[in-house]
Design a protein around this motif. Structure first.
Motif, PDB file in Angstrom:
ATOM      1  N   GLY A   1      44.141 -26.914 -35.228  1.00 37.52           N
ATOM      2  CA  GLY A   1      43.886 -25.518 -34.906  1.00 37.52           C
ATOM      3  C   GLY A   1      44.076 -24.582 -36.082  1.00 37.52           C
ATOM      4  O   GLY A   1      43.337 -23.610 -36.247  1.00 37.52           O
ATOM      5  N   ASP A   2      45.073 -24.871 -36.928  1.00 38.92           N
ATOM      6  CA  ASP A   2      45.378 -23.995 -38.059  1.00 38.92           C
ATOM      7  C   ASP A   2      44.414 -24.175 -39.224  1.00 38.92           C
ATOM      8  O   ASP A   2      44.222 -23.246 -40.026  1.00 38.92           O
ATOM      9  N   HIS A   3      43.812 -25.338 -39.345  1.00 40.10           N
ATOM     10  CA  HIS A   3      42.991 -25.618 -40.528  1.00 40.10           C
ATOM     11  C   HIS A   3      41.567 -26.050 -40.174  1.00 40.10           C
ATOM     12  O   HIS A   3      40.610 -25.381 -40.544  1.00 40.10           O
ATOM     13  N   VAL A   4      41.416 -27.155 -39.448  1.00 43.69           N
ATOM     14  CA  VAL A   4      40.078 -27.694 -39.198  1.00 43.69           C
ATOM     15  C   VAL A   4      39.230 -26.699 -38.413  1.00 43.69           C
ATOM     16  O   VAL A   4      38.054 -26.476 -38.734  1.00 43.69           O
ATOM     17  N   LEU A   5      39.807 -26.087 -37.380  1.00 40.55           N
ATOM     18  CA  LEU A   5      39.056 -25.102 -36.610  1.00 40.55           C
ATOM     19  C   LEU A   5      38.635 -23.929 -37.493  1.00 40.55           C
ATOM     20  O   LEU A   5      37.499 -23.424 -37.385  1.00 40.55           O
ATOM     21  N   LYS A   6      39.508 -23.497 -38.394  1.00 40.60           N
ATOM     22  CA  LYS A   6      39.163 -22.393 -39.296  1.00 40.60           C
ATOM     23  C   LYS A   6      38.045 -22.795 -40.253  1.00 40.60           C
ATOM     24  O   LYS A   6      37.159 -21.986 -40.569  1.00 40.60           O
TER      25      LYS A   6
ATOM     26  N   THR B   1      37.813 -30.322 -17.154  1.00 40.43           N
ATOM     27  CA  THR B   1      37.704 -30.104 -18.595  1.00 40.43           C
ATOM     28  C   THR B   1      37.670 -28.610 -18.862  1.00 40.43           C
ATOM     29  O   THR B   1      36.924 -27.874 -18.205  1.00 40.43           O
ATOM     30  N   ARG B   2      38.452 -28.157 -19.820  1.00 43.41           N
ATOM     31  CA  ARG B   2      38.503 -26.725 -20.136  1.00 43.41           C
ATOM     32  C   ARG B   2      37.146 -26.263 -20.674  1.00 43.41           C
ATOM     33  O   ARG B   2      36.606 -26.834 -21.612  1.00 43.41           O
ATOM     34  N   HIS B   3      36.600 -25.241 -20.035  1.00 47.13           N
ATOM     35  CA  HIS B   3      35.380 -24.617 -20.527  1.00 47.13           C
ATOM     36  C   HIS B   3      35.758 -23.317 -21.222  1.00 47.13           C
ATOM     37  O   HIS B   3      36.383 -22.444 -20.627  1.00 47.13           O
ATOM     38  N   PHE B   4      35.397 -23.192 -22.497  1.00 47.53           N
ATOM     39  CA  PHE B   4      35.773 -22.018 -23.278  1.00 47.53           C
ATOM     40  C   PHE B   4      34.710 -20.938 -23.081  1.00 47.53           C
ATOM     41  O   PHE B   4      33.838 -20.728 -23.934  1.00 47.53           O
ATOM     42  N   GLY B   5      34.795 -20.262 -21.949  1.00 48.25           N
ATOM     43  CA  GLY B   5      33.803 -19.265 -21.594  1.00 48.25           C
ATOM     44  C   GLY B   5      33.796 -18.055 -22.498  1.00 48.25           C
ATOM     45  O   GLY B   5      32.809 -17.317 -22.552  1.00 48.25           O
ATOM     46  N   SER B   6      34.888 -17.832 -23.230  1.00 48.15           N
ATOM     47  CA  SER B   6      34.963 -16.709 -24.175  1.00 48.15           C
ATOM     48  C   SER B   6      34.912 -17.184 -25.618  1.00 48.15           C
ATOM     49  O   SER B   6      35.195 -16.405 -26.536  1.00 48.15           O
ATOM     50  N   GLY B   7      34.601 -18.441 -25.816  1.00 45.46           N
ATOM     51  CA  GLY B   7      34.580 -18.987 -27.164  1.00 45.46           C
ATOM     52  C   GLY B   7      35.946 -19.465 -27.609  1.00 45.46           C
ATOM     53  O   GLY B   7      36.909 -19.455 -26.830  1.00 45.46           O
ATOM     54  N   VAL B   8      36.033 -19.874 -28.876  1.00 46.73           N
ATOM     55  CA  VAL B   8      37.283 -20.443 -29.392  1.00 46.73           C
ATOM     56  C   VAL B   8      37.827 -19.682 -30.597  1.00 46.73           C
ATOM     57  O   VAL B   8      38.937 -19.957 -31.043  1.00 46.73           O
ATOM     58  N   SER B   9      37.084 -18.722 -31.115  1.00 44.41           N
ATOM     59  CA  SER B   9      37.490 -18.104 -32.386  1.00 44.41           C
ATOM     60  C   SER B   9      38.646 -17.131 -32.227  1.00 44.41           C
ATOM     61  O   SER B   9      39.371 -16.878 -33.197  1.00 44.41           O
ATOM     62  N   HIS B  10      38.841 -16.579 -31.045  1.00 38.68           N
ATOM     63  CA  HIS B  10      39.865 -15.537 -30.879  1.00 38.68           C
ATOM     64  C   HIS B  10      41.076 -16.019 -30.088  1.00 38.68           C
ATOM     65  O   HIS B  10      41.912 -15.212 -29.691  1.00 38.68           O
ATOM     66  N   ILE B  11      41.183 -17.309 -29.854  1.00 31.86           N
ATOM     67  CA  ILE B  11      42.340 -17.833 -29.130  1.00 31.86           C
ATOM     68  C   ILE B  11      43.531 -17.857 -30.074  1.00 31.86           C
ATOM     69  O   ILE B  11      43.502 -18.507 -31.122  1.00 31.86           O
ATOM     70  N   SER B  12      44.592 -17.149 -29.720  1.00 30.25           N
ATOM     71  CA  SER B  12      45.764 -17.072 -30.599  1.00 30.25           C
ATOM     72  C   SER B  12      46.761 -18.176 -30.317  1.00 30.25           C
ATOM     73  O   SER B  12      47.385 -18.709 -31.235  1.00 30.25           O
ATOM     74  N   GLN B  13      46.932 -18.526 -29.059  1.00 29.05           N
ATOM     75  CA  GLN B  13      47.863 -19.586 -28.686  1.00 29.05           C
ATOM     76  C   GLN B  13      47.149 -20.559 -27.760  1.00 29.05           C
ATOM     77  O   GLN B  13      46.492 -20.146 -26.807  1.00 29.05           O
ATOM     78  N   MET B  14      47.299 -21.846 -28.058  1.00 33.64           N
ATOM     79  CA  MET B  14      46.644 -22.872 -27.257  1.00 33.64           C
ATOM     80  C   MET B  14      47.656 -23.927 -26.840  1.00 33.64           C
ATOM     81  O   MET B  14      48.593 -24.231 -27.573  1.00 33.64           O
ATOM     82  N   THR B  15      47.454 -24.462 -25.661  1.00 38.96           N
ATOM     83  CA  THR B  15      48.252 -25.592 -25.223  1.00 38.96           C
ATOM     84  C   THR B  15      47.759 -26.847 -25.927  1.00 38.96           C
ATOM     85  O   THR B  15      46.679 -26.873 -26.521  1.00 38.96           O
TER      86      THR B  15
END
Length: 896
Positions: A423-428, A452-466
């Motif tokens: 999340g900190d590197h590869v996603l960026k 399965t989690r559907h990211f209906g708002s996208g993934v770029s602005h998620i600050s904290q993830m499980t």
């Protein structure tokens, strides 16, 4: 006084010359104080619980001189029963004493958990309790809390205040803690874990390869056991390996602004699959270490915090260090006493905290520096320590802990080292190359699947993830970015091999060849990582970064050695509790109520507090050890009435559901169909399947070998249909364990889904070894008329109408993605109409649920949404959803 070479029998307390003499005494038929009881049975290690055909032979060997028994003691439930003779006598009549009955105990438990003292008194003064209605026997909050406090409990919480001379704090430095050895004894003697315990190092061989999984299969387990004998410690010693974990995220909720961070403990005797479940309570919170603000220069704050941390750890584990040297007699879950030694074998923490624990160098340098410079002359000591690459801690807590080596006990763990790194590197990196708006649009357009989690708002602005959300992104990232503008083959290839490395590292079971494959993936990443820099993915505040100076990345190289030394990488599941200003009392009451709830449940049904270890010969669906133990011990007639709360159990469809031909998958549809009766023309219209009748006729002809029944025909018969079904698989690593079922959807066209909402599966047709990818368009069953018997091919199981895909490329054709490509099978009739042909197959032909993901090309068409992405795009990608924690990824391009 007993000499250092003598020993007492833990059973009758007589003194003998040595531990071997104690063993001779216990084994002497004429003079033994050991009662004549059935033979002790060891729990079966997970490696021998797999079963199943087609797997390599698994053999093993226990260490020959470990895990001896030294008489009988009491497990934690037996200790609860005997802790007060007067209460024991009263509980023989009323198991819920001092409460009137089980109902009042449940009321008391609820009140204590949900209300504070003031609210309890208000509640008990309500007019409801002042009338003739029955009221609880406790009259106020003090009486209720007093009764809770005298109940039998586990290791008690306590508070200790520390003070550093010349370095004051605004508030007292209070350590809230439990004795580490008492918590270990409580875990080791807990009968809930009796079927999930290990006591002896054992060598596991899969074919000709050594297997590494649980700690007791690791090299360190054998090394420590051997070193016990080299140092003249008693034969038959049992190792109780300590596993610690901490998260330096401060706990501030309801603490009046005090900052603390929790320390967690478990023991390596408990199987890792049980350890990682939060509901198993195998991880125990044993301390809240304060994080004070010192009245000192900012340069010294970190050093003072580090010294306080090590001093607190010294206090918590002082008795554990002693037991590592001389041993401690402990009862196991069956009540048998074992001579236990408690080495610290693993400490899982994030990188900064790992550096805090290791103190960054050797004890020799620390001792030499402490002789030259006063450790409490902070300015001078810190300056000298920095010259030697030391942290400045002069008394690390592990300095006198036998077998402790910080180089060995600090392995990379999956949450921080892998998932958070992603999340900190590869996603960026992917956001930089593909673009945040483009990446979000692609994730929004993914097909929605149940579970399965559907990211209906996208993934770029998620600050904290499980951790689960991290894994969902990892599983789909390669398929999502493939083909995007600026996502060069070298960039995608580098991300793919790094993702493969993470998946390989997550496996709970390793062999020499699987470790070699994992190392090969990491080497391949380093060979290809220049493609990430060339794509401009590494960027900081000052622009492009042209290096990979990432400290966590260095930890990847320790995985192979750590797995061999300590077993599979730990996937911790731990939670810090919230606490109030009266933290010690609150924590003690919480622990007391949980134990007493379990104790009263067994006592109410007259169940023995020690039960024989069971060997699971059949498929096991219960994943929570507490509920599984209750299911084995309580009478079956009592189970429906129990009030013990736990996680929702996994429903075992292998017992009552439909099974595949080889019984490797189970299927379930609801008793009531979603549509009770549809004629074939109505079905073709409702589901938009014009060739359904032809496909069903072809299936009936083949199944009946050219002699179709007359009791049901496509012209006059009707069908029942379902919008979904469930498929359940067995664990890849333990074939006796049932995994949670997965939902496969087959909804007809609707206003929300104009083209239907249908999932994909893998199919293996009867009498065929070939596997096909297909989309399930309809789940149906022939509806027979009264008095008419349907043939087996129409009645044995529901049927599926599916549309197939054709594989057109292999991973070798596009090495950067390394996945398969497929296309839809398209037909054209004599009128020129283009359509997707379908086939009818039995439900039991499905082998696995899969996920199709759109292949968007260079730039995604913004008219594509989650409701239509599977139906209108030219290309799709497929991800196979495996039955265990480690998912398999396969990309398939779908051409219409």
């Amino acid at each position: 006084m007993i000499s250092s070479s003598s020993a007492r029998c833990p059973n009758c307390r007589l003194e003998f010359a040595s531990n071997l003499a104690v063993l001779d005494h216990l084994n002497d038929p004429a003079h033994s104080c050991w009662s004549n009881e059935p033979t002790y049975r060891l729990p079966v290690p997970p490696a021998f619980q797999r079963g199943g055909s087609g797997q390599e032979e698994v053999t093993g060997q226990y260490h020959s001189k470990s895990g001896y028994l030294f008489g009988r003691g009491q497990n934690i439930l037996q200790k609860m029963e005997d802790h007060d003779p007067d209460q024991k006598r009263r509980r023989e009549i009323n198991p819920s004493y001092p409460f009137v009955d089980q109902a009042e105990w449940q009321l008391a438990e609820f009140i204590v958990q949900q209300l504070n003292k003031t609210d309890v008194n208000k509640f008990l003064k309500l007019d409801w309790f002042q009338t003739s209605r029955s009221c609880p026997s406790f009259k106020n909050a003090d009486q209720l809390f007093g009764w809770i406090d005298v109940l039998p409990s586990g290791p008690e919480w306590q508070s200790t205040t520390f003070e550093f001379i010349n370095y004051k704090t605004a508030r007292p430095m209070e350590l809230i803690w439990r004795d580490g050895l008492e918590v270990i004894k409580d875990l080791f003697a807990n009968p809930i874990f009796s079927n999930h315990m290990m006591y002896d190092p054992h060598l596991i061989m899969t074919g000709s390869e050594r297997e590494y999984g649980e700690f007791f299969t690791s090299e360190m387990a054998f090394n420590i056991q051997v070193r016990l004998f080299v140092n003249d410690l008693p034969e038959g010693a049992t190792m109780v390996p300590i596993i610690l974990a901490s998260d330096k995220t401060p706990v501030t909720r309801m603490t009046g602004g005090l900052e603390m961070h929790p320390i967690f403990l478990t023991i390596g005797n408990i199987q890792s699959e049980v350890q990682m479940k939060a509901t198993a309570h195998a991880w125990r919170c044993i301390a809240f270490i304060p994080i004070p603000k010192f009245d000192a220069h900012a340069d010294y704050q970190t050093l003072l915090h580090s010294r306080l941390f090590h001093k607190c750890m010294d206090t918590i584990f002082a008795r554990c260090k002693v037991s590592t040297k001389v041993g401690e007699y402990m009862p196991d879950p069956m009540g048998y006493i074992q001579h236990c030694f408690t080495p610290l074998v693993t400490y899982t923490a994030d990188l900064p905290e790992a550096q805090l624990i290791a103190c960054q160098h050797t004890l020799t340098l620390i001792y030499d520096l402490s002789k030259r410079v006063d450790p409490w002359n902070i300015p001078r000591f810190q300056a000298e320590a920095k010259l030697l690459m030391l942290s400045g801690v002069h008394q690390p807590f592990w300095r006198d802990w036998r077998f402790m080596d910080p180089c060995c006990i600090l392995p990379g763990e999956l949450l921080h080292t892998c998932h958070k790194f992603y999340g900190d590197h590869v996603l960026k990196w992917c956001k930089e190359v593909v673009g945040e708006e483009e990446l979000d649009a692609r994730y929004k357009a993914h097909h929605k699947r149940v579970g399965t989690r559907h990211f209906g708002s996208g993934v770029s602005h998620i600050s904290q993830m499980t951790c689960r959300e991290h894994r969902n992104i990892e599983r789909t990232m390669i398929a999502t970015i493939a083909g995007a503008t600026n996502a060069t083959p070298d960039f995608v290839h580098a991300i793919r091999v790094l993702t493969e490395f993470f998946y390989q590292a997550q496996s709970p079971v390793h062999t020499d060849s699987s470790i070699a494959s994992m190392v090969q993936s990491l080497d391949e990443f380093h060979r290809l990582k220049q493609g990430i820099l060339d794509a401009g993915a590494r960027r900081g505040k000052r622009g492009a970064i042209k290096n990979f100076f990432i400290p966590k990345m260095e930890l990847f190289h320790s995985f192979a050695g750590s797995i061999k030394a300590l077993g599979g990488l730990i996937q911790t599941s731990r939670q810090a509790k919230s606490f109030t200003l009266q933290v010690v009392q609150i924590l003690n009451r919480d622990e007391t109520m949980r134990c007493f709830n379990f104790y009263t449940l067994l006592q109410m049904h007259g169940t023995p507090l020690v039960n024989a270890i069971t060997t699971e010969d059949n498929i096991v669906a219960e994943t929570d050890p507490t509920l599984a133990w209750i299911a084995c011990t309580l009478p079956s007639s009592a189970r429906p009435n129990i009030c013990f709360h736990g996680p929702r159990p996994v429903r075992n469809h292998f017992i009552t559901g439909l099974l595949s031909a080889e019984a490797t998958a189970a299927f379930h549809v609801t008793v009531a169909p979603d549509r009770k009766s549809l004629t074939i023309p109505n079905l073709q219209y409702t589901y938009a399947l014009p060739d359904f009748a032809a496909a069903l006729t072809e299936y009936i002809s083949k199944a009946s070998q050219g002699a179709p029944t007359t009791s049901w025909t496509c012209q006059g018969g009707s069908v029942r249909t379902w919008n979904k079904f469930r498929i359940q698989l067995l664990s890849n690593f333990q074939s006796q364990i049932v995994m949670p079922s997965q939902v496969v959807q087959s909804y007809p066209p609707s206003e929300a889904f104009p083209l239907g909402n249908c999932d994909a599966v893998l199919v293996q047709l009867p009498a065929s070894n070939d596997v096909y990818i297909a989309q399930v368009r309809c789940v149906f069953e022939a509806a027979g008329k009264k008095g008419r018997t349907l043939p087996r091919y129409l009645e044995a199981a529901p049927l599926l109408y599916v549309q197939y895909f054709e594989i057109i490329a292999t991973p070798a054709d596009e090495p950067s993605i390394g996945m398969y490509k497929v296309k839809r099978i398209i037909h054209q009739d004599g009128t020129g109409r283009i359509f997707r042909p379908g086939s009818v197959i039995p439900l039991t032909a499905v082998t696995c649920a899969v996920e199709l993901i759109p292949m968007y090309g260079l730039k995604m068409n913004r008219t594509i949404t989650a409701a239509n992405s599977l139906e209108v795009l030219i290309a799709l990608q497929l991800i196979v959803c495996a039955s265990d924690q480690v998912d398999m990824i396969i990309l398939l391009t779908l051409h219409i």
